[in-house]
Structure formats: structure tokens, C-alpha cells
Design an enzyme around this catalytic site. Structure first.
Site, PDB file in Angstrom:
ATOM      1  N   ASP A 261       0.836  -1.204   0.000  1.00  0.00           N
ATOM      2  CA  ASP A 261       0.000   0.000   0.000  1.00  0.00           C
ATOM      3  C   ASP A 261       0.868   1.250   0.000  1.00  0.00           C
ATOM      4  OD1 ASP A 261      -1.929   1.934   0.277  1.00  0.00           O
ATOM      5  OD2 ASP A 261      -2.429   1.449   2.367  1.00  0.00           O
ATOM      6  N   LYS A 268       1.705   7.931   0.321  1.00  0.00           N
ATOM      7  CA  LYS A 268       2.148   8.006   1.717  1.00  0.00           C
ATOM      8  C   LYS A 268       3.537   8.623   1.796  1.00  0.00           C
ATOM      9  CE  LYS A 268      -0.246   3.832   3.382  1.00  0.00           C
ATOM     10  NZ  LYS A 268      -1.057   4.471   4.420  1.00  0.00           N
ATOM     11  N   ASP A 279       0.247  -5.004   4.646  1.00  0.00           N
ATOM     12  CA  ASP A 279      -1.130  -4.542   4.520  1.00  0.00           C
ATOM     13  C   ASP A 279      -2.054  -5.647   3.976  1.00  0.00           C
ATOM     14  OD1 ASP A 279      -2.885  -2.500   5.069  1.00  0.00           O
ATOM     15  OD2 ASP A 279      -2.701  -1.564   3.089  1.00  0.00           O
ATOM     16  N   ASP A 338      -5.704   6.402  -0.634  1.00  0.00           N
ATOM     17  CA  ASP A 338      -5.058   5.634   0.439  1.00  0.00           C
ATOM     18  C   ASP A 338      -6.083   4.951   1.345  1.00  0.00           C
ATOM     19  OD1 ASP A 338      -2.995   4.602   1.902  1.00  0.00           O
ATOM     20  OD2 ASP A 338      -2.501   6.459   2.962  1.00  0.00           O
ATOM     21  N   GLU A 340      -7.967   2.524   0.692  1.00  0.00           N
ATOM     22  CA  GLU A 340      -8.221   1.517  -0.342  1.00  0.00           C
ATOM     23  C   GLU A 340      -8.754   0.197   0.210  1.00  0.00           C
ATOM     24  OE1 GLU A 340      -5.420   1.869   1.127  1.00  0.00           O
ATOM     25  OE2 GLU A 340      -4.867  -0.204   1.522  1.00  0.00           O
ATOM     26  N   ARG A 342     -10.985  -0.513   2.417  1.00  0.00           N
ATOM     27  CA  ARG A 342     -12.446  -0.579   2.504  1.00  0.00           C
ATOM     28  C   ARG A 342     -13.072  -0.774   1.120  1.00  0.00           C
ATOM     29  NH1 ARG A 342     -12.419   5.287   5.270  1.00  0.00           N
ATOM     30  NH2 ARG A 342     -10.447   4.397   5.949  1.00  0.00           N
TER      31      ARG A 342
HETATM   32  N1  BES Z   1      -3.092   0.277   5.299  1.00  0.00           N
HETATM   33  C1  BES Z   1      -3.439   1.541   5.812  1.00  0.00           C
HETATM   34  C2  BES Z   1      -3.674   1.537   7.328  1.00  0.00           C
HETATM   35  C3  BES Z   1      -2.469   1.206   8.182  1.00  0.00           C
HETATM   36  C4  BES Z   1      -1.707   2.215   8.744  1.00  0.00           C
HETATM   37  C5  BES Z   1      -2.159  -0.097   8.466  1.00  0.00           C
HETATM   38  C6  BES Z   1      -0.637   1.914   9.556  1.00  0.00           C
HETATM   39  C7  BES Z   1      -1.074  -0.410   9.273  1.00  0.00           C
HETATM   40  C8  BES Z   1      -0.323   0.586   9.827  1.00  0.00           C
HETATM   41  C9  BES Z   1      -4.722   2.032   5.149  1.00  0.00           C
HETATM   42  O1  BES Z   1      -4.916   1.625   3.849  1.00  0.00           O
HETATM   43  C10 BES Z   1      -4.639   3.517   5.115  1.00  0.00           C
HETATM   44  O2  BES Z   1      -3.808   4.025   4.451  1.00  0.00           O
HETATM   45  N2  BES Z   1      -5.534   4.168   5.859  1.00  0.00           N
HETATM   46  C11 BES Z   1      -5.553   5.572   5.939  1.00  0.00           C
HETATM   47  C12 BES Z   1      -6.976   6.024   5.831  1.00  0.00           C
HETATM   48  C13 BES Z   1      -7.133   7.494   5.619  1.00  0.00           C
HETATM   49  C14 BES Z   1      -6.649   7.874   4.242  1.00  0.00           C
HETATM   50  C15 BES Z   1      -8.581   7.834   5.789  1.00  0.00           C
HETATM   51  C16 BES Z   1      -4.944   5.980   7.263  1.00  0.00           C
HETATM   52  O3  BES Z   1      -5.125   5.274   8.254  1.00  0.00           O
HETATM   53  O4  BES Z   1      -4.256   7.002   7.301  1.00  0.00           O
HETATM   54 ZN    ZN Z   2      -4.013  -0.128   3.322  1.00  0.00          ZN
HETATM   55 MN    MN Z   3      -3.985   2.914   2.444  1.00  0.00          MN
END
Ligand code: BES
Ligand code: ZN
Ligand code: MN
Length: 494
Positions: A261, A268, A279, A338, A340, A342
Site C-alpha cells: 500500500d 504516503k 497490509d 489511500d 483503499e 475498505r
Molecule cells: N493500510 C493503511 C492503514 C495502516 C496504517 C495499516 C498503519 C497499518 C499501519 C490504510 O490503507 C490507510 O492508508 N488508511 C488511511 C486512511 C485514511 C486515508 C482515511 C490511514 O489510516 O491514514
Molecule cells: Zn491499506
Molecule cells: Mn492505504
């Protein structure tokens, strides 16, 4: 990894000796005998070394009573001695035996199930991922080849251990998948590894881009479209129900499998991005769970589905602002590429219901950073529309040391994901970030044709550990495999 063998209760002639001891307990059985033969030197040395028998405590004694090495491991308070304490003792002995080829545990004073749990703890802690180490020094490699557990009833202990061994193999499969680097484990390779479950009797079906397009998995395909690697949907079925219960609805488990991811166009920051190789831990857990269930021939029907994609930025990647049509027919405005996971789950969850009409549905996903802010690394976030399912999950997790904490759902949160141009948007802003993510998923839980007990586990904080734990070496934890194996045993086979 050591072989775990259950042998007749006797003092060993070779190898290290391991003695599990409870707090303040008088020496008993074989240990009392060995201590007596040594003129009380073992107990005196343990006392001098400050060994108290605390849970997980390990103390090594050298060249005493005719033994080259004696390792005492703590079982904690005798009155509280349970499987978890025995597991912790088993885990604690592993680092102490890193340089020994063989060792014998004096488990003659432990009931057979506890002797088995001790073996499980040792096995779980001994796992390591060394596929990509080519220059490791001999002295740095763990040497333990055989751990003999001397038990009062070795056959009973062996029998109790057999299903534990199968679950441990499921845990190892999950840890391996989660540990693999993202250049190796892309969606196609991940699906290949799922095929490996066929030898355990699991039916495995793999669907590629063409099939997903035909089905109309618009949300999942949107995530995958920036990557060179095609997405895969893998459907795994374990049909273990006995004749009289055949045809009953299966339990369904669904995993987020983002093999890497980057965030996509909503990219990111560089620091720590390598963590996003894990992920796919939700999917990895579902696969390990299926292996565990099949490995121990679980007596019920279970389906596992994983949505496998790589989230990359590129000229073909989806953009913030894109509107995609999900398999359910609902449309989503993609505000942040990001968010993604869901999107992947939305399509897979709907498909799981439509195809299998499961009796309940549990999804696992490293879904939000916000759940780490809320719960740290101690508890996974649990979201559910069903109180009974939620409490069963919490209880099953507590029994195996995989903790979950229930989080709220509600209309007020759901409002945060309303979109001006589509049925919903894929982010709800910073407040309650894990909750709005769960609300998003809940929109794909179909309750129109009757209740659908559903639970979502946000495992972003628990899938990976930065430190060694008693039965979990640092790295991929396989959080959820043991919990859900137990849940299936209680709900599906009980
Ligand atoms: N895979 C990430 C969440 C994540 C973060 C998993 C840290 C493990 C460690 C997810 O896809 C993501 O990027 N979520 C975002 C959502 C936001 C854009 C609403 C997040 O948590 O920042
Ligand atoms: Zn993710
Ligand atoms: Mn993500």
C-alpha cells in the site's frame, strides 16, 4: 524449528534440562529427584539466582548435578496455572535454548493438556523467517532440533497437542505470508500460495481481472488499476461438516489483501512505508485460519475469501475524485486513494453474502492508522452489528491472548461518509477515523433479506509486533488465527 516430542517421564541422559516451576512451589516429581541427587544444589542455585517462578521468567544454571545446563522457566502462581501460563513458559524456554540441539522438559507434574500447551508455546516462539538470510553466522542460528517433553501421560499430551500443532502450522503460514517482501508476494503469487491449501483438502478458486470485471468489482479493480500486477479474488472452502449438519450455512471470513500500500496517488510519506508490505495481514490471517481448520479437520463448513491487490501510483492509477461502482451497485466517490482497504472489502463482502449466505461474516483488515492511535498495539478494534457475535469474538480472543476491544458504530458516524455526488465517499475525515471506515464497510453488509451477523476486526495495530512477546517473536504476529480457530470450534463445532 524444533520437533516437539512427548516422552515417558524420566531424567534425560543428554541435552539441556528444562524445569517449569510455579511460584513458591515445593520441588516435586523428577525435578525433586534430580535436586535430591545433587544434594539440593539445583534449588540452592535457583534461589541464589533470584528465580521466583514468575510467569515467563527463565534462569539458566550451568554444570550442576551432572547436567551441563538446567533452565528453569516460571509458570506463575500455582492457583492460576492455565494453558496461557504453560504457553508462556514454553515460549520463555526458547531464547534460553538458542544454542542447544536437544533439551528435555520435566513436565511430569503437569496435566497432559498443560504439557501440550507448553509445547505449543515453545513451537510458536521458535518460528523464524530466514528465507532471505544467506550469510548468517553459525553461532547466530538457533540450534534447537528436538524438544522432548517428559510427561506423566505422554500419549494424552500427544493427543492434546495434535490439533494445536495444526493451528500452529496455520499461524506459521500467516506469519510467512505477512513477512514476505512485496516484490515477491504480489497478488498473483499470493493466490498461488493459497492454492497450496488444496493438499489439506480445501477447495481453492482463483479469479483474475477478467472475471472480476465481468462480476462488476468496480471498487476493488479501481484500487488495483495502478499496479502492474493484476488483482486476484481467492475463494477457499473447507467442508468439514459431519453428515447430519451438511448443508448448514457456513461461517465466512474475509481478508484485506493489499500486498503493498503506497497510498496510490494520495501517496504516503517515505518514512516507514516498507511496513505497508504487511497490509495483506487480514488476508494472510484468513488463509492461515483455513489451513488451521483443515489441518485439524474442523467439523464444520467455513469459507474464506481474500481480495488481493497492490495499491500503486501510476498513469493508470485511480484519482482522488473518481467515482466507482461497487459489486453491490452502490457508488463511491474516491476522495483519498489511500483509503483503499475498505474499497476492496466492499466488493468481496458483498460477494461473500450473495454467493454463500453465510450464518455470520467476519472481516479482518489492517484498515486504519487511527485504530493504533485509539488502542495502541494491545487490542484490535472490533466493530459489530451483533452483540452476541461480538462477545464471542472477544471471549475467544481473550482465551488465546489475542485481545479485541469493541468500538461503536452509529448513524452519526455514518453521516460523515455522505458524498455530494455518489452514494458515499471513502473517507470521513479525521475524527473517529476507524469508526467511519467500519461504517463504510457496514454499508456492504446486506441486512435487507434478514439479519446478517457481521464483525470487523481492524488489526492495523496487532498484525505486526516491534518486540518479542512470550509466544510471538517480533514481526508478523498472525493475530486472529488462534482467536478465530477457537471461535469456529465454539460456534461451528460446539
Ligand atoms: N493500510 C493503511 C492503514 C495502516 C496504517 C495499516 C498503519 C497499518 C499501519 C490504510 O490503507 C490507510 O492508508 N488508511 C488511511 C486512511 C485514511 C486515508 C482515511 C490511514 O489510516 O491514514
Ligand atoms: Zn491499506
Ligand atoms: Mn492505504
Amino acid at each position: 524449528m524444533p520437533d516437539i516430542a512427548f516422552v515417558k517421564a524420566a531424567l534425560p541422559k543428554t541435552g539441556a534440562l528444562v524445569v517449569p516451576l510455579a511460584e513458591g512451589a515445593e520441588p516435586a516429581g523428577l525435578f525433586a529427584q534430580a535436586d535430591k541427587d545433587a544434594g539440593g544444589a539445583l534449588t540452592r542455585a535457583l534461589e541464589a539466582a533470584g528465580f521466583k517462578g514468575r510467569k515467563g521468567q527463565a534462569t539458566t544454571l550451568w554444570a550442576l548435578g551432572g547436567f551441563t545446563k538446567v533452565v528453569a522457566v516460571g509458570l506463575g502462581k500455582e492457583a492460576e496455572l492455565d494453558g496461557a501460563a504453560a504457553e508462556a513458559a514454553g515460549g520463555a524456554l526458547i531464547p534460553a535454548l538458542a544454542q542447544d540441539r536437544e533439551a528435555t522438559v520435566l513436565a511430569d507434574t503437569l496435566a497432559a493438556p498443560l504439557a501440550a500447551s507448553l509445547g505449543l508455546g515453545a513451537l510458536l516462539r521458535a518460528w523464524r523467517f530466514d528465507r532471505y538470510r544467506t550469510r548468517e553466522k553459525e553461532e547466530d542460528k538457533p540450534k534447537l532440533e528436538r524438544l522432548a517433553i517428559a510427561a506423566a501421560e505422554p500419549n494424552a499430551a500427544k493427543q492434546a497437542f495434535a490439533p494445536m500443532r495444526a493451528v500452529a502450522d496455520g499461524v506459521f503460514l500467516t506469519r510467512e505470508l505477512v513477512s514476505e517482501p512485496p516484490n515477491i508476494l504480489h497478488p498473483i503469487e499470493f493466490a498461488e500460495r493459497c492454492k497450496g491449501l488444496e493438499k489439506l483438502g480445501v477447495e481453492v478458486e482463483v479469479m483474475g481481472l477478467k472475471e472480476l470485471q465481468k462480476l462488476g468489482f468496480g471498487a476493488m479493480i479501481g484500487v488495483a488499476q495502478g499496479s502492474q500486477h493484476e488483482p486476484r479474488l481467492v475463494v477457499m472452502q473447507w467442508k468439514g461438516a459431519p453428515k447430519n449438519r451438511r448443508g448448514a450455512k457456513p461461517m465466512a471470513f474475509i481478508g484485506k489483501g493489499v500486498t503493498f500500500d503506497t497510498g496510490g496517488i494520495s501517496i504516503k510519506p517515505a518514512g516507514g512505508m516498507e511496513d505497508m508490505k504487511w497490509d495483506m495481514a487480514g488476508a494472510g490471517t484468513v488463509v492461515g485460519l483455513m489451513a488451521a481448520l483443515a489441518g485439524r479437520r474442523a467439523k464444520c463448513d467455513v469459507v474464506g475469501l481474500v481480495g488481493l491487490v497492490e495499491n500503486m501510483p501510476s498513469g493508470t492509477a485511480q484519482r482522488p475524485g473518481d467515482v466507482v461502482k461497487t459489486y453491490s451497485g452502490q457508488t463511491v466517490e474516491v476522495i483519498n486513494t489511500d483509503a483503499e482497504g475498505r474499497l476492496v472489502l466492499a466488493d468481496v463482502i458483498w460477494y461473500a453474502q450473495e454467493r454463500f449466505q453465510p450464518r455470520c461474516m467476519i472481516d479482518l483488515a489492517t484498515l486504519t492508522g487511527a485504530i493504533i492511535i485509539a488502542l495502541g498495539h494491545e487490542h484490535a478494534g472490533l466493530f459489530s452489528n451483533d452483540d452476541e457475535l461480538a462477545s464471542r469474538i472477544i471471549a475467544a480472543g481473550a482465551a488465546v491472548g489475542e485481545k479485541a476491544w469493541r468500538m461503536p458504530l452509529g448513524d452519526a458516524y455514518d453521516k460523515q461518509i455522505r458524498s455530494d455526488i455518489a452514494d458515499m465517499k471513502n473517507v470521513g475525515g479525521r475524527p473517529g477515523g476507524s469508526i467511519t471506515a467500519a461504517q463504510f464497510i457496514q454499508r456492504f453488509v446486506n441486512v435487507k433479506d434478514g439479519p446478517m451477523p457481521w464483525a470487523h476486526l481492524d488489526i492495523a495495530g496487532t498484525a505486526w509486533s516491534s518486540k518479542d512477546q512470550p509466544t510471538v517473536p517480533k514481526g508478523a504476529t498472525a493475530y486472529g488465527v488462534r482467536m478465530l480457530d477457537r471461535l469456529v470450534a465454539e460456534m461451528g463445532e460446539g
